[in-house]
Design a protein around this motif. Structure first.
Motif, short mmCIF file in Angstrom:
data_model
loop_
_atom_site.label_atom_id
_atom_site.label_comp_id
_atom_site.label_asym_id
_atom_site.label_seq_id
_atom_site.Cartn_x
_atom_site.Cartn_y
_atom_site.Cartn_z
N ASP A 27 -2.67 -8.49 9.59
CA ASP A 27 -1.58 -8.65 8.63
C ASP A 27 -0.27 -8.88 9.40
O ASP A 27 0.74 -8.23 9.14
CB ASP A 27 -1.49 -7.42 7.71
N TYR B 60 0.79 -1.22 0.00
CA TYR B 60 0.00 0.00 0.00
C TYR B 60 0.82 1.27 0.00
O TYR B 60 0.34 2.32 -0.38
CB TYR B 60 -0.96 -0.01 1.19
N LYS C 108 5.63 7.18 5.39
CA LYS C 108 4.91 6.20 4.58
C LYS C 108 3.97 6.96 3.65
O LYS C 108 3.10 7.69 4.11
CB LYS C 108 4.14 5.25 5.51
N ASP D 184 2.32 -1.30 10.73
CA ASP D 184 1.45 -1.50 9.56
C ASP D 184 0.02 -1.92 9.95
O ASP D 184 -0.37 -3.08 9.85
CB ASP D 184 2.07 -2.53 8.60
#
Ligand code: ADP
Ligand code: ADP
Ligand code: MG
Ligand code: MG
Length: 352
Positions: free
Chosen positions: A168, A48, A64, A186
């Motif tokens: 995840d 992503y 990010k 994340d």
């Protein structure tokens, strides 16, 4: 939009912002002075975002970046970082601020500023270094502690932290501090499990609930489409713990003390030996859901020392085919604490 109010207090340069600062920051109108943000080096690329090492007013940060098509993922990750109490936990990645800006071609782009972790992710660290018993126990214990905290619904005074599933858990979503302690990161796919908007079967996003994450780390019930959506809270926690078991296997395979008199095997991702670098959903389905196959323990672990027995049992109890039989993250944390207390000398040499 959910994230439009997220702004940083200009000029604020504390080492780490408390959850209160973050809440406060969310309500201020001042904007991040992006002119002072420099992106210096691409350090990671996930599904992503692209992650850069950068600097903001001389401070080293990680940035990010999400393109406009990943806005949902960005908004979700922010909403997790803004939860009360999260930023006070030692095993959760440090979030600094979030913002949006416009690229040269007029597209919106979203960014999350966070603490920079010089060693990068756990998978990278382990591919470059082997670790001794105590270090390996501390690293995996830290990840587990972070996950157990995430899974816990907490009331502290007037603050409420819902139980959250990570969804995840992988060795790429764990970051390593300079002192080798580990943090969970994340939260782009994470989901609140309690509070006013918990997940429910029949929701529009039931599909999304059952089929996300990284294929390699997907639990058998996710691969087989048999996730128990009637008890979504437990089911999603059990999916996280399955992946945690695989992360333990990847980590302890790089533990030098568990290969006395041998060279430590090269780092491998779970199922890499069997399915290579890009396993498909179907391949994983056959191997993990149908054949109930799990990572192999190395020959050197045939020894039934106390440490090895407990370690293997802990992994097996995390990745059990029967989701309900798996350890909770809290139990896994206790197991890891016990392992940490065993000195390998006693554990490996004297209990054969
Ligand atoms: P995605 O959601 O795209 O997977 P991540 O947040 O997992 O993005 O980041 C991708 C990679 O970037 C990580 O696996 C890690 O290697 C690196 N990375 C992310 N955040 C940091 C950080 N704060 N410090 C150092 N490296 C990071
Ligand atoms: P969301 O972002 O999903 O709206 P909230 O922060 O509003 O989450 O909280 C979700 C739910 O958690 C609330 O509707 C309420 O049921 C519960 N909650 C929030 N704060 C508290 C608290 N201090 N004590 C008990 N329950 C709370
Ligand atoms: Mg990631
Ligand atoms: Mg992600």
């Amino acid at each position: 939009a959910l994230f439009l109010g997220y702004r940083m207090i200009k000029g604020k340069q504390k080492h780490s912002l408390s959850a209160l600062d973050v809440m406060e920051a969310a309500n201020t109108e001042s904007t991040v002075d992006l002119d002072n943000l420099k992106l210096l080096e691409l350090i990671g690329r996930g599904r992503y975002g692209a992650v850069f090492r950068g600097s903001l007013n001389e401070r080293c940060v990680a940035v990010k970046l999400f393109s406009s098509s990943n806005r949902q993922n960005f908004a979700n990750e922010c909403s997790i970082y803004y939860l009360p109490l999260l930023q006070q936990h030692d095993n959760i990645a440090r979030f600094l601020t979030a913002d949006e800006r416009t690229t040269a071609d007029g597209q919106p782009e979203f960014l999350i500023l966070m603490e920079y972790y010089p060693h990068g992710c756990l998978s990278r660290y382990l591919s470059l270094h082997s670790v001794d018993w105590l270090t390996c126990c501390r690293m995996t214990h830290g990840v587990t502690r972070g996950l157990a905290f995430l899974h816990t619904e907490l009331y502290r005074g007037d603050q409420y932290k819902p139980a959250v599933a990570h969804r995840d858990v992988t060795s790429r979503n764990v970051l390593v501090r300079a002192d080798l302690s580990c943090v969970l990161a994340d939260f782009g796919l994470s989901m609140k499990l309690t509070g006013n908007r918990p997940c429910r079967p029949g929701d529009d996003d039931t599909m999304a609930i059952s089929e996300v994450g990284t294929v390699r780390y997907m639990a058998p019930e996710v691969l087989g489409g048999a996730l128990n959506l009637r008890d979504c809270e437990s089911a999603l926690k059990q999916v996280d713990v399955y992946a945690l078991g695989l992360l333990y296997w990847e980590s302890f395979r790089r533990c030098s003390d568990l290969f006395p008199g041998e060279t430590v095997p090269e780092y491998q991702l779970a199922f890499q030996a069997e399915l290579g670098n890009h396993p498909s959903f179907e391949e994983m389905q056959i191997l993990v859901a149908r054949e109930k196959y799990r990572p192999r323990f190395p020959e050197a672990w045939k020894e039934n020392s106390l440490a090895l027995r407990s370690l293997k049992e802990t992994m097996e109890d995390c990745w059990d085919q029967d989701a309900e039989a798996r350890l909770t993250a809290q139990c896994a944390e206790e197991r890891l604490s016990e392992l940490t207390l065993l000195s390998t000398h006693t554990a490996i040499q004297n209990h054969r």
